[in-house]
Design an enzyme around this catalytic site. Sequence first.
Site, PDB file in Angstrom:
ATOM      1  N   LYS A 158       0.829  -1.208   0.000  1.00 15.64           N
ATOM      2  CA  LYS A 158       0.000   0.000   0.000  1.00 15.64           C
ATOM      3  C   LYS A 158       0.869   1.266   0.000  1.00 15.64           C
ATOM      4  CE  LYS A 158      -3.875  -2.262   2.400  1.00 15.64           C
ATOM      5  NZ  LYS A 158      -4.850  -2.163   3.519  1.00 15.64           N
ATOM      6  N   TYR A 196     -12.226  -1.919  -3.785  1.00 15.74           N
ATOM      7  CA  TYR A 196     -12.764  -2.189  -2.448  1.00 15.74           C
ATOM      8  C   TYR A 196     -14.296  -2.124  -2.418  1.00 15.74           C
ATOM      9  CZ  TYR A 196      -8.318  -2.280   0.181  1.00 15.74           C
ATOM     10  OH  TYR A 196      -7.098  -2.618   0.712  1.00 15.74           O
ATOM     11  N   PHE A 239     -15.345   3.206   7.029  1.00 17.76           N
ATOM     12  CA  PHE A 239     -13.982   3.603   6.659  1.00 17.76           C
ATOM     13  C   PHE A 239     -13.754   3.673   5.149  1.00 17.76           C
ATOM     14  CE2 PHE A 239     -13.966  -1.000   7.657  1.00 17.76           C
ATOM     15  CZ  PHE A 239     -13.503  -1.534   6.460  1.00 17.76           C
ATOM     16  N   ARG A 272      -1.630 -14.337   3.989  1.00 18.35           N
ATOM     17  CA  ARG A 272      -2.377 -13.738   5.105  1.00 18.35           C
ATOM     18  C   ARG A 272      -1.618 -13.919   6.425  1.00 18.35           C
ATOM     19  NH1 ARG A 272      -6.695 -10.386   4.035  1.00 18.35           N
ATOM     20  NH2 ARG A 272      -7.316 -10.891   6.156  1.00 18.35           N
ATOM     21  N   THR A 326      -5.437  -7.535  10.485  1.00 19.65           N
ATOM     22  CA  THR A 326      -5.763  -6.209   9.936  1.00 19.65           C
ATOM     23  C   THR A 326      -5.288  -5.106  10.874  1.00 19.65           C
ATOM     24  OG1 THR A 326      -7.736  -7.234   8.982  1.00 19.65           O
ATOM     25  CG2 THR A 326      -7.675  -4.814   9.026  1.00 19.65           C
ATOM     26  N   ARG A 372       2.645  -6.612   9.211  1.00 25.28           N
ATOM     27  CA  ARG A 372       1.886  -5.526   9.834  1.00 25.28           C
ATOM     28  C   ARG A 372       2.388  -5.240  11.255  1.00 25.28           C
ATOM     29  NH1 ARG A 372      -4.007  -7.285   7.348  1.00 25.28           N
ATOM     30  NH2 ARG A 372      -4.002  -5.853   5.579  1.00 25.28           N
ATOM     31  N   ASN A 405      -1.829  -0.059   6.897  1.00 28.07           N
ATOM     32  CA  ASN A 405      -1.282  -1.325   7.401  1.00 28.07           C
ATOM     33  C   ASN A 405      -0.428  -2.060   6.369  1.00 28.07           C
ATOM     34  OD1 ASN A 405      -3.380  -2.102   5.806  1.00 28.07           O
ATOM     35  ND2 ASN A 405      -4.507  -3.228   7.368  1.00 28.07           N
ATOM     36  N   HIS A 417      -1.956  -5.474   1.426  1.00 25.82           N
ATOM     37  CA  HIS A 417      -3.259  -6.109   1.184  1.00 25.82           C
ATOM     38  C   HIS A 417      -2.986  -7.515   0.678  1.00 25.82           C
ATOM     39  CE1 HIS A 417      -7.270  -6.916  -0.349  1.00 25.82           C
ATOM     40  NE2 HIS A 417      -6.650  -7.463  -1.378  1.00 25.82           N
ATOM     41  N   GLU A 433      -9.595  -9.918  -7.764  1.00 22.92           N
ATOM     42  CA  GLU A 433      -8.563  -8.902  -7.506  1.00 22.92           C
ATOM     43  C   GLU A 433      -7.402  -9.006  -8.503  1.00 22.92           C
ATOM     44  OE1 GLU A 433      -7.626  -9.256  -3.326  1.00 22.92           O
ATOM     45  OE2 GLU A 433      -9.608  -8.498  -2.750  1.00 22.92           O
TER      46      GLU A 433
HETATM   47  N1  UDP Z   1      -9.663  -0.838   7.478  1.00 21.36           N
HETATM   48  C1  UDP Z   1      -9.796   0.334   8.193  1.00 21.36           C
HETATM   49  N2  UDP Z   1     -10.515   0.319   9.359  1.00 21.36           N
HETATM   50  C2  UDP Z   1     -11.107  -0.810   9.849  1.00 21.36           C
HETATM   51  C3  UDP Z   1     -10.990  -2.003   9.109  1.00 21.36           C
HETATM   52  C4  UDP Z   1     -10.256  -1.988   7.936  1.00 21.36           C
HETATM   53  O1  UDP Z   1      -9.289   1.376   7.798  1.00 21.36           O
HETATM   54  O2  UDP Z   1     -11.739  -0.758  10.914  1.00 21.36           O
HETATM   55  C5  UDP Z   1      -8.901  -0.826   6.224  1.00 21.36           C
HETATM   56  C6  UDP Z   1      -7.521  -1.488   6.359  1.00 21.36           C
HETATM   57  O3  UDP Z   1      -6.611  -0.785   5.513  1.00 21.36           O
HETATM   58  C7  UDP Z   1      -7.801  -2.878   5.830  1.00 21.36           C
HETATM   59  C8  UDP Z   1      -8.786  -2.597   4.706  1.00 21.36           C
HETATM   60  O4  UDP Z   1      -9.608  -1.552   5.235  1.00 21.36           O
HETATM   61  O5  UDP Z   1      -6.620  -3.524   5.405  1.00 21.36           O
HETATM   62  C9  UDP Z   1      -9.665  -3.753   4.293  1.00 21.36           C
HETATM   63  O6  UDP Z   1     -10.285  -4.302   5.433  1.00 21.36           O
HETATM   64  P1  UDP Z   1     -10.387  -5.875   5.625  1.00 21.36           P
HETATM   65  O7  UDP Z   1     -11.310  -6.089   6.778  1.00 21.36           O
HETATM   66  O8  UDP Z   1     -10.716  -6.516   4.321  1.00 21.36           O
HETATM   67  O9  UDP Z   1      -8.913  -6.263   6.132  1.00 21.36           O
HETATM   68  P2  UDP Z   1      -7.684  -7.025   5.439  1.00 21.36           P
HETATM   69  O10 UDP Z   1      -8.259  -8.120   4.583  1.00 21.36           O
HETATM   70  O11 UDP Z   1      -6.911  -6.008   4.634  1.00 21.36           O
HETATM   71  O12 UDP Z   1      -6.877  -7.553   6.596  1.00 21.36           O
END
Ligand code: UDP
Length: 139
Positions: free
Chosen positions: A10, A50, A58, A86, A92, A103, A113, A116, A127
Amino acid sequence: MTERTLSIIKPDGVARGVMGEVIRRFESEGIRIAAMKMIHMTQAQAEGFYAVHKERPFFGSLTEFMSSGPCVVMILEGENVIAKNRELMGATNFKEAAPGTIRADFATDIEKNVVHGSDAPETAAFEMGYFFNNFEIVG
Ligand code: UDP
């Protein structure tokens, strides 16, 4: 089973100079990089990527952040690479991410973070297709 997944470094990761370190972690786990490029998304492109999150509070901030600077987009290939990526990424919320994950080591914020990674075969297919055509994936 050999799988493919989409990984993004990112804008915060690129700006903070950890591209090489993130890629090193993938390579040292035996993950093959099947495609890679840098892109700077418009907010509309980030919104399309997204779209599953469009009702989330968010969404606006996330898509603004994702279009704030260049990203590295990659297709990773390997055994169980969706889950493995992952695991390497960590939770996250970096505060909950296991020690030694990307992370935990580099994220500064729940939004910023660093990486992705697709979370399932169906999302990986969408994706990867969002950013790459077949000619950009090397064998
Ligand atoms: N995100 C955020 N606030 C939250 C949850 C997620 O800003 O409370 C952002 C964060 O950058 C995250 C992305 O949204 O990586 C996508 O969220 P997801 O739950 O899909 O998490 P990921 O798969 O990236 O771990």
